[in-house]
Design an enzyme around this catalytic site. Structure first.
Site, PDB file in Angstrom:
ATOM      1  N   ARG A  11      45.217   7.022  17.982  1.00 26.15           N
ATOM      2  CA  ARG A  11      44.831   6.086  19.041  1.00 26.15           C
ATOM      3  C   ARG A  11      46.044   5.407  19.683  1.00 26.15           C
ATOM      4  NH1 ARG A  11      39.330   3.706  16.141  1.00 26.15           N
ATOM      5  NH2 ARG A  11      38.026   5.476  16.760  1.00 26.15           N
ATOM      6  N   TYR A  58      38.438  10.499  24.814  1.00 25.48           N
ATOM      7  CA  TYR A  58      38.641  10.981  23.445  1.00 25.48           C
ATOM      8  C   TYR A  58      39.300   9.944  22.546  1.00 25.48           C
ATOM      9  CZ  TYR A  58      43.313  12.816  25.028  1.00 25.48           C
ATOM     10  OH  TYR A  58      44.571  13.000  25.539  1.00 25.48           O
ATOM     11  N   GLU A  59      39.305  10.256  21.246  1.00 29.00           N
ATOM     12  CA  GLU A  59      39.713   9.314  20.197  1.00 29.00           C
ATOM     13  C   GLU A  59      38.873   8.043  20.213  1.00 29.00           C
ATOM     14  OE1 GLU A  59      41.412  10.174  17.790  1.00 29.00           O
ATOM     15  OE2 GLU A  59      42.115  12.037  18.662  1.00 29.00           O
ATOM     16  N   GLY A  60      37.604   8.194  20.553  1.00 31.54           N
ATOM     17  CA  GLY A  60      36.716   7.053  20.716  1.00 31.54           C
ATOM     18  C   GLY A  60      36.755   6.578  22.147  1.00 31.54           C
ATOM     19  N   GLN A  89      36.145   1.492  21.682  1.00 32.01           N
ATOM     20  CA  GLN A  89      37.316   0.702  21.316  1.00 32.01           C
ATOM     21  C   GLN A  89      37.042  -0.795  21.486  1.00 32.01           C
ATOM     22  OE1 GLN A  89      39.942   2.229  19.983  1.00 32.01           O
ATOM     23  NE2 GLN A  89      39.006   4.217  20.367  1.00 32.01           N
TER      24      GLN A  89
END
Length: 579
Positions: free
Chosen positions: A290, A436-438, A443
């Site tokens: 992240r 992506y990556e949440g 977040q």
């Protein structure tokens, strides 16, 4: 034009603003990492990125990856460039020396990957997960697994993937169905399909190490029942494992990176960490990822800004309001860089780049402190910063990458919408970073619901007080930042109180709350930059743009959250009165 890293800009932030050489040399592993060594690493990294990686960006986008019967061919030049990347030792920059790495600070690796993403986002997706996979295996892998795979991953000889989501699950990992069945020899057999797997298949390295979220037969439902398995493309004896790429996605951007649908058919793997603790092991990888995604956002915005700034310094259009006639000479029109509307765009994006870089580099320094500082309290403070600030940076920097790159495209007018200038590719490539990556919404929820509210805002307050103590209230700019820090501290407490009456509220205002946090942090960063460079004309202009065009959003977002909390209080009072 190709993207060109500018080491001098980075050195200023590291040395003059963050005092990185002093802070790093105080840590046991880095007594020799002085300003000269950092400068040498950055110069060489900038040269490599600018000369080897950046020139492949356009062809990588236009040719893309080719899929044929389960095999993936990467764009022309990518294989040779990746081998040069490995030969130069760049994947192993921050890995431990005992694992084949160079043992350098995480902040230098962070800057390298920012530049790589700016130069060629598609290419960078291939090695982009190495740092996270390395950390995950080093912390949670068995000695046998580490002996077999750790050095290969650390040096980039073998690439790695992160196989999380499935077609029905999306971000809800509790719905993962991929199964792992224990075998008598200590291995597991993995069955299932995964989607959106960056680099799931390619021709860059002979082996690919897949880290796969899966579920043992007796595991409970939901995220607590997940385990993590290491499943290689090639087994230790060299035989091909039952790991198959079914297709690669046709995407809006990132054409140089194969995004794969993967199928595991009784594939052989080994558990990483304890059964049922897969997410705990994977989060080591995801948290590192992240921060790197935030740096992708910064890099992509810098790439768009570089193109727009260069174009504005050459293109002439009409007469600019307020331009000095004597400076025009015989030209019939002024440079568009002199037009206030264009100047506002360019200076605003520059303000975002430098402010966000300061915060991201500080976070990377905190990763080093959290890992290596001899003082447990210093490690605790550093970890607290990383926990709270990482989701903020991931969301805010990627948001600005897309929207800011779109603003930079505007500088070109119609020329920005066609391919020859390259800025339209940055806009397309940047869009995925918000997902992506949440997703950025996830977040924001992570920040407010999981990080701020459980302790009533105490951890956030501690971070903000630390920032307050670095400021000088006798300076007008610093006093203004201190006021905003106090407002944010109070806002955290206000939301915590309102959440007791309406548990849904935090989910509704999480995005706005995150923006308040980011703008406060940016204000702190610019206060420090201005102290370090009071006479630098470019930074003075960017600082003014930050105060005029960026910081006013603070009041708007603060007001949105406060009014939502007030609405909850009024509704609660009315409810109490009716009883």
């Amino acid at each position: 034009m190709h993207y060109q890293p500018r080491p001098e800009d980075v050195r200023f932030l590291l040395n003059a603003v963050l005092d990185a050489p002093t802070r790093l040399r105080a840590l046991a592993p880095f007594p020799e990492v002085d300003e000269a060594l950092q400068s040498q690493v950055l110069e060489e990294a900038g040269r490599f990125v600018g000369e080897v990686i950046a020139p492949l960006n356009r062809e990588g986008d236009e040719v893309g990856c080719r899929f044929d019967s389960g095999e993936v061919v990467t764009p022309p030049g990518f294989r040779a460039a990746y081998q040069a990347f490995v030969d130069g030792g760049w994947p192993a920059l921050s890995a431990a020396t005992e694992d084949g790495g160079q043992g350098l600070p995480a902040v230098l690796e962070a800057i390298l990957y920012e530049w790589l993403s700016a130069a060629n986002h598609g290419f960078t997706m291939a090695p982009g997960l190495l740092h996270g996979a390395y950390a995950c295996l080093k912390h949670h892998g068995s000695d046998e697994l580490k002996g077999r795979y750790l050095q290969k991953i650390a040096t980039g000889e073998w690439l790695a993937t992160m196989c999380l989501t499935e077609a029905h699950a999306g971000s809800d990992l509790g719905q993962v169905r991929t199964r792992a069945t224990a075998q008598a020899d200590g291995s597991v057999r993995v069955n299932g399909s995964k989607i959106f797997i960056s680099g799931g298949e390619h021709d860059l390295t002979p082996n690919i190490v897949h880290l796969v979220l899966c579920r043992l037969p007796d595991a409970p439902a939901g995220p607590k029942g997940l385990s993590l398995a290491l499943v290689p493309k090639l087994l230790p004896d060299g035989a091909r494992n039952a790991v198959h790429c079914e297709r690669i996605e046709e995407k809006m951007g990132l054409h140089g990176s194969p995004t794969c649908t993967m199928r595991f058919d009784d594939a052989t793997g080994w558990l990483v960490g304890e059964p049922g603790r897969g997410l705990a092991a994977m989060f080591v990888m995801m948290n590192a990822a992240r921060l790197h995604v935030a740096l992708q956002g910064i890099g992509l915005l810098d790439a768009a800004w570089q193109k727009a700034d260069a174009y504005a310094a050459e293109r002439r259009q009409m007469r600019a309001p307020g331009a000095v006639p004597a400076s025009r000479g015989s030209e019939a029109a002024d440079l568009i860089a002199e037009h206030p509307a264009v100047r506002r765009i360019l200076d605003t994006q520059r303000a975002w780049i430098d402010g966000a870089r300061t915060l991201a580099y500080r976070s990377a320094l905190m990763l080093d402190i959290a890992t290596h500082d001899a003082d447990p309290k210093a490690r605790e403070r550093a970890q607290r910063w990383c926990s709270l600030v990482t989701p903020v940076l991931k969301a805010a920097c990627t948001h600005q990458a897309f929207h800011g790159a779109s603003e930079c495209l505007q500088v070109f007018g119609g020329h920005g919408y066609v391919r020859e200038w390259g800025v339209e590719q940055v806009v397309r490539d940047a869009r995925v970073t918000m997902i992506y990556e949440g997703t950025n919404e996830i977040q924001a929820i992570d920040l407010l619901v999981r990080k701020v509210l459980p302790d009533g805002g105490a951890a956030l307050s501690a971070v903000l007080l630390e920032l307050r103590d670095t400021l000088d209230a006798s300076r007008e700019a610093d006093a203004d930042v201190q006021r905003r820090l106090a407002q944010l501290r109070y806002l955290g407490t206000t939301v915590a109180m309102a959440a007791h009456a309406n548990p849904v509220l935090p989910y509704e205002v999480a995005d706005d709350f995150l923006r308040v946090v980011m703008l406060t942090l940016m204000a702190w960063a610019w206060a420090r930059i201005e102290v370090a460079a009071p006479a630098d004309a470019d930074r003075v202009r960017a600082a003014a743009a930050f105060r005029r065009w960026v910081l006013p959003e603070f009041e708007m977002r603060l007001g949105i959250v406060k009014r939502a909390c007030e609405g909850v209080a009024l509704a609660h009072s009315a409810q109490e009165a009716s009883r």
